[in-house]
Scaffold this active site. Sequence first.
Site, PDB file in Angstrom:
ATOM      1  CG  ASP A 147     150.965  67.357  18.889  1.00 28.41           C
ATOM      2  OD1 ASP A 147     151.933  67.751  19.158  1.00 28.41           O
ATOM      3  OD2 ASP A 147     150.836  66.036  18.222  1.00 28.41           O
TER       4      ASP A 147
ATOM      5  CB  ALA B 204     150.164  66.178  14.437  1.00 24.43           C
TER       6      ALA B 204
ATOM      7  CG  ASN C 107     154.788  70.786  19.821  1.00 26.54           C
ATOM      8  OD1 ASN C 107     154.189  69.698  19.101  1.00 26.54           O
ATOM      9  ND2 ASN C 107     156.185  70.887  20.078  1.00 26.54           N
TER      10      ASN C 107
ATOM     11  NE  ARG D   8     156.929  60.902  17.735  1.00 27.59           N
ATOM     12  CZ  ARG D   8     157.395  61.654  16.869  1.00 27.59           C
ATOM     13  NH1 ARG D   8     157.800  61.116  15.916  1.00 27.59           N
ATOM     14  NH2 ARG D   8     157.195  62.897  17.142  1.00 27.59           N
TER      15      ARG D   8
HETATM   16  O1  MRU Z   1     153.535  62.260  21.455  1.00 27.92           O
HETATM   17  P1  MRU Z   1     154.126  62.437  19.754  1.00 27.92           P
HETATM   18  O2  MRU Z   1     155.434  62.053  19.560  1.00 27.92           O
HETATM   19  O3  MRU Z   1     153.074  62.043  18.674  1.00 27.92           O
HETATM   20  O4  MRU Z   1     154.364  64.162  19.711  1.00 27.92           O
HETATM   21  C1  MRU Z   1     154.624  64.672  18.646  1.00 27.92           C
HETATM   22  C2  MRU Z   1     154.653  66.213  18.896  1.00 27.92           C
HETATM   23  O5  MRU Z   1     154.563  66.753  19.770  1.00 27.92           O
HETATM   24  C3  MRU Z   1     155.162  66.834  17.532  1.00 27.92           C
HETATM   25  O6  MRU Z   1     155.902  67.902  17.928  1.00 27.92           O
HETATM   26  C4  MRU Z   1     154.007  67.120  16.621  1.00 27.92           C
HETATM   27  O7  MRU Z   1     153.154  66.148  16.484  1.00 27.92           O
HETATM   28  C5  MRU Z   1     154.295  67.856  15.479  1.00 27.92           C
HETATM   29  S1  MRU Z   1     154.914  66.630  14.247  1.00 27.92           S
HETATM   30  C6  MRU Z   1     155.273  67.296  12.885  1.00 27.92           C
END
Ligand code: MRU
Length: 348
Positions: free
Chosen positions: A238, A49, A248, A47
């Site tokens: 994201d 992005a 995000n 997980r």
């Molecule tokens: O649901 P997730 O854990 O994939 O969400 C991740 C986030 O919201 C992060 O802040 C985002 O992807 C940035 S990671 C560099």
Amino acid sequence: MTFSSLEWCQPGTLRILDQQHLPRQLEYRDCHTVADVVEVITTMAVRGAPAIGVAAAYGMVIAAQSADDSTDAMRTALEDADAQLRASRPTAVNLFWALDQIRAVWSPEIAEQPASEVRAAIERAAASLFEDDLKVNLAISKAGAELLPHDALVFHHCNTGSLATTGYGTALGIIRVAHESGKVISVLVDETRPRLQGAKLTAWELQELGIPYRLVVDGASGHFMRTETVHACFVGCDRVAANGDTANKIGTYNLAVVARHHGVPFYVAAPWSSIDLITATGDQIPIEERSAREVTHIEDISVAPTGAIVANPAFDITPAELITAFVTERGLVYPPFTENLANQATAS
Ligand code: MRU
């Protein structure tokens, strides 16, 4: 760091560090099929992005490697894999961006090139997405670290570190570079309910790096901004719309509102692969709704009455006006975002 969030292993295996078991267990999982890759993205074993984007790119490598040699079989396998991977999670635009990059390699070439060439080209493209992500993260981290004074207290939401990327991280990378450059940095890490990326992942990464932190509950941001001097908030993203509205992890918007109330700068670390200039505003960004069980249970323990009605949006939209600046690999982007994001996009 002594781990890698994901790694391409020959022959034809994507190895991911299963984030569902951290920090208790450092457990790796091998993906041999496109369905395996879809599954690790959907369940959030991988997980963040940028990590999702690179994992999907390697899903396409696996599809090409397991397809028959004929042009029709290869095309069908790639179209099918592309569609499955695109459906795995809706919000992080890096997923679609990475699949577009891979499609640009195979789509025009497939009829002209032998299957072995198509496979090799897709694998080269995935490897370069992996390597570029690391370079991008380092550039973001260096640019953002300049913003922090010595002795800074920083608020961080979700996980944006090495686990969420191919290495270093974005918002957490900024904190790491500031720390490595000798600045004394201390971090307020919020838990990030319901999946607890802050408690389970960010706290663990900071601990491994020897960066001082305090783990706090999500609702504590107001308290700390009122009672202590918080120098800045750093979050990841994201998807950033053309006007700067930012999707995000759920809770980012609340943090931005509190930061604005207290005059604390709110920075979004944004690789250019997260910036979606085709999407005009945050209202057009799809918000993933995840299972009720993520809210009603912590691990396997129920914390809500049986039958509780749940809403579980995994992301929220922070309006552009609450964002001080985006920290990108191309430098800082300040308001007005519509103009400055567009200008920066065409400048490089
Ligand atoms: O649901 P997730 O854990 O994939 O969400 C991740 C986030 O919201 C992060 O802040 C985002 O992807 C940035 S990671 C560099």
